[in-house]
Enzyme design. Structure first.
Site, PDB file in Angstrom:
ATOM      1  N   PRO A   3       0.786  -1.245   0.000  1.00  0.00           N
ATOM      2  CA  PRO A   3       0.000   0.000   0.000  1.00  0.00           C
ATOM      3  C   PRO A   3       0.818   1.296   0.000  1.00  0.00           C
ATOM      4  O   PRO A   3       0.539   2.190  -0.794  1.00  0.00           O
ATOM      5  CB  PRO A   3      -0.838  -0.114   1.279  1.00  0.00           C
ATOM      6  CG  PRO A   3      -0.929  -1.583   1.550  1.00  0.00           C
ATOM      7  CD  PRO A   3       0.371  -2.161   1.080  1.00  0.00           C
ATOM      8  N   LYS A  33       6.043   9.011 -11.591  1.00  0.00           N
ATOM      9  CA  LYS A  33       4.655   8.599 -11.309  1.00  0.00           C
ATOM     10  C   LYS A  33       3.841   9.742 -10.685  1.00  0.00           C
ATOM     11  O   LYS A  33       2.736  10.049 -11.126  1.00  0.00           O
ATOM     12  CB  LYS A  33       4.706   7.383 -10.374  1.00  0.00           C
ATOM     13  CG  LYS A  33       3.421   7.029  -9.669  1.00  0.00           C
ATOM     14  CD  LYS A  33       2.483   6.226 -10.518  1.00  0.00           C
ATOM     15  CE  LYS A  33       1.154   6.018  -9.815  1.00  0.00           C
ATOM     16  NZ  LYS A  33       0.167   5.365 -10.628  1.00  0.00           N
ATOM     17  N   LYS A  73      -4.098  10.069  -2.642  1.00  0.00           N
ATOM     18  CA  LYS A  73      -2.801   9.571  -2.126  1.00  0.00           C
ATOM     19  C   LYS A  73      -1.652  10.099  -3.006  1.00  0.00           C
ATOM     20  O   LYS A  73      -0.656  10.624  -2.498  1.00  0.00           O
ATOM     21  CB  LYS A  73      -2.810   8.037  -2.139  1.00  0.00           C
ATOM     22  CG  LYS A  73      -1.451   7.415  -1.839  1.00  0.00           C
ATOM     23  CD  LYS A  73      -1.390   5.927  -2.135  1.00  0.00           C
ATOM     24  CE  LYS A  73       0.058   5.452  -2.118  1.00  0.00           C
ATOM     25  NZ  LYS A  73       0.227   4.036  -2.411  1.00  0.00           N
TER      26      LYS A  73
HETATM   27  P1  NAD Z   1      -4.299  -3.550  -2.219  1.00  0.00           P
HETATM   28  O1  NAD Z   1      -4.611  -3.017  -0.871  1.00  0.00           O
HETATM   29  O2  NAD Z   1      -5.365  -4.255  -2.988  1.00  0.00           O
HETATM   30  O3  NAD Z   1      -3.051  -4.560  -2.123  1.00  0.00           O
HETATM   31  C1  NAD Z   1      -2.010  -4.435  -1.206  1.00  0.00           C
HETATM   32  C2  NAD Z   1      -1.784  -5.798  -0.604  1.00  0.00           C
HETATM   33  O4  NAD Z   1      -0.658  -5.748   0.271  1.00  0.00           O
HETATM   34  C3  NAD Z   1      -2.970  -6.292   0.252  1.00  0.00           C
HETATM   35  O5  NAD Z   1      -3.418  -7.545  -0.231  1.00  0.00           O
HETATM   36  C4  NAD Z   1      -2.379  -6.399   1.669  1.00  0.00           C
HETATM   37  O6  NAD Z   1      -2.909  -7.488   2.413  1.00  0.00           O
HETATM   38  C5  NAD Z   1      -0.916  -6.608   1.355  1.00  0.00           C
HETATM   39  N1  NAD Z   1      -0.003  -6.267   2.435  1.00  0.00           N
HETATM   40  C6  NAD Z   1       0.031  -5.155   3.202  1.00  0.00           C
HETATM   41  N2  NAD Z   1       1.082  -5.193   4.047  1.00  0.00           N
HETATM   42  C7  NAD Z   1       1.731  -6.365   3.790  1.00  0.00           C
HETATM   43  C8  NAD Z   1       2.879  -6.978   4.318  1.00  0.00           C
HETATM   44  N3  NAD Z   1       3.601  -6.406   5.287  1.00  0.00           N
HETATM   45  N4  NAD Z   1       3.249  -8.188   3.831  1.00  0.00           N
HETATM   46  C9  NAD Z   1       2.533  -8.792   2.854  1.00  0.00           C
HETATM   47  N5  NAD Z   1       1.420  -8.245   2.301  1.00  0.00           N
HETATM   48  C10 NAD Z   1       1.032  -7.054   2.775  1.00  0.00           C
HETATM   49  O7  NAD Z   1      -3.720  -2.312  -3.050  1.00  0.00           O
HETATM   50  P2  NAD Z   1      -3.514  -2.216  -4.640  1.00  0.00           P
HETATM   51  O8  NAD Z   1      -4.662  -1.504  -5.250  1.00  0.00           O
HETATM   52  O9  NAD Z   1      -3.082  -3.536  -5.157  1.00  0.00           O
HETATM   53  O10 NAD Z   1      -2.311  -1.171  -4.684  1.00  0.00           O
HETATM   54  C11 NAD Z   1      -0.971  -1.554  -4.440  1.00  0.00           C
HETATM   55  C12 NAD Z   1      -0.059  -0.388  -4.807  1.00  0.00           C
HETATM   56  O11 NAD Z   1      -0.237  -0.061  -6.187  1.00  0.00           O
HETATM   57  C13 NAD Z   1      -0.344   0.894  -4.019  1.00  0.00           C
HETATM   58  O12 NAD Z   1       0.880   1.494  -3.694  1.00  0.00           O
HETATM   59  C14 NAD Z   1      -1.162   1.732  -4.996  1.00  0.00           C
HETATM   60  O13 NAD Z   1      -1.029   3.111  -4.763  1.00  0.00           O
HETATM   61  C15 NAD Z   1      -0.543   1.319  -6.319  1.00  0.00           C
HETATM   62  N6  NAD Z   1      -1.404   1.487  -7.494  1.00  0.00           N
HETATM   63  C16 NAD Z   1      -2.701   1.073  -7.446  1.00  0.00           C
HETATM   64  C17 NAD Z   1      -3.495   1.227  -8.589  1.00  0.00           C
HETATM   65  C18 NAD Z   1      -4.937   0.771  -8.577  1.00  0.00           C
HETATM   66  O14 NAD Z   1      -5.683   1.129  -9.511  1.00  0.00           O
HETATM   67  N7  NAD Z   1      -5.382  -0.021  -7.615  1.00  0.00           N
HETATM   68  C19 NAD Z   1      -2.972   1.802  -9.754  1.00  0.00           C
HETATM   69  C20 NAD Z   1      -1.629   2.178  -9.779  1.00  0.00           C
HETATM   70  C21 NAD Z   1      -0.856   2.014  -8.628  1.00  0.00           C
END
Ligand code: NAD
Length: 295
Positions: free
Chosen positions: A66, A169, A244
């Site tokens: 995250p 980004k 964010k």
């Molecule tokens: P998400 O919350 O769905 O996934 C994050 C995962 O990390 C979760 O499954 C959580 O359980 C896991 N996690 C957290 N702490 C952990 C740890 N210590 N060890 C193992 N697992 C852990 O979020 P997402 O939407 O997949 O986003 C991930 C990243 O990508 C973020 O930084 C977000 O800003 C970026 N991002 C997201 C999007 C989007 O459209 N969702 C687009 C571009 C970038």
């Protein structure tokens, strides 16, 4: 084919990890969420019992977490120590530039190759393997990361040294946030001035007001049939994630003394939208706020 540790297989990481499985890699996944793990295990990844278990002996370690605090804790707490000396470390999360830079430097002092490689494109692009990666880190590390990232994306671009992937980004998304608000504002004004939305689109899309926010993601329903505006702003890129990224951009600007008045205003408007219940609404739904409605 390589053994790849994938830490964080949530909305984005899940699809990305599955594309590495499809490319023939042995993927060892770890996530705190059992539900997230189940999806990738069903697709052919193996579930590791911990981040260390996933990373030990792996050729590549990819994190998709995250925020900066999670990424720093993961690398400094466990992954730097567990990584094999030949492993490439790739953080794909969107995090603050300062943390990305510090982690890249910490990896280098340990003799490890690391890149920050945040992505553009949402969950659909993660699933389809069509993400764009913006990569910061030494050229030698980029050369190792590039073929792996290419299996999850349509474009992999080297931005420069450690932290520059994150810089690219957040600067990109600052433009995106500001142009979306400007576009939404203009459509609301055009409407109040008696202009038909499609007609205004046909004109502005061919004039100097054109932008991606207008012609690929139009905030009013109709002109761009694939845009989230046609499904009441569901899905797409959540306003909370735009907020964010704008916060990260404004923090980074403060750190280097850059003036970003449009970015700062975009941050306050997205904050207001999120406070009014718009967190999970697509970011183009900010037009509702501008119309005076809540999310
Ligand atoms: P998400 O919350 O769905 O996934 C994050 C995962 O990390 C979760 O499954 C959580 O359980 C896991 N996690 C957290 N702490 C952990 C740890 N210590 N060890 C193992 N697992 C852990 O979020 P997402 O939407 O997949 O986003 C991930 C990243 O990508 C973020 O930084 C977000 O800003 C970026 N991002 C997201 C999007 C989007 O459209 N969702 C687009 C571009 C970038």
């Amino acid at each position: 084919m390589a053994t790849i540790a994938f830490i964080g297989v949530g909305n984005m990481g899940g699809g990305m990890a599955l594309n590495l499985v499809k490319a023939g890699h042995q993927v060892r996944a770890f996530d705190l969420s059992a539900v997230a793990l189940e999806r990738v295990v069903a697709g052919g990844a193996s579930a590791a019992s911990s981040a260390v278990a996933a990373a030990t002996g792996a050729d590549a370690i990819i994190t998709m977490l995250p925020a900066g605090t999670h990424v720093r804790a993961a690398y400094e707490g466990e992954l730097f120590a567990a990584a094999a000396s030949h492993a490439i470390l790739i953080d794909c999360s969107t995090i603050d530039v300062a943390t990305a830079k510090a982690l890249g430097e910490a990896a280098a002092t340990r003799g490890l190759a690391m890149v920050d490689a945040p992505v553009s494109g949402g969950t659909a692009a993660a699933d389809a393997g069509t993400l764009t990666f913006m990569v910061g880190g030494p050229a030698a590390a980029f050369a190792v990361a590039q073929p792996i990232l290419a299996q999850m994306g349509k474009a992999v671009i080297h931005a420069g040294g450690a932290g520059t992937g994150q810089a690219a980004k957040i600067c990109n998304n600052m433009i995106l946030g500001a142009t979306m608000i400007a576009t939404a504002e203009a459509f609301v004004l055009a409407e109040k001035l008696g202009l038909d939305a499609q007609t205004f689109f046909d004109i502005a899309a061919k004039a100097s007001g054109q932008s991606w926010s207008m012609t690929s993601y139009c905030p009013v329903p109709g002109p761009v049939p694939t845009a989230p505006s046609n499904r009441d702003y569901a899905g797409g890129f959540a306003a909370a994630l735009m907020l964010k990224d704008l916060k990260l951009a404004c923090e980074a600007a403060q750190g280097v003394g850059a003036t970003v008045p449009m970015g700062a205003e975009a941050q306050s408007l997205y904050q207001l939208f999120v406070n009014n219940g718009g967190a999970v609404t697509d970011f183009s739904g900010i037009i509702k706020l501008l119309r005076g409605a809540t999310a």
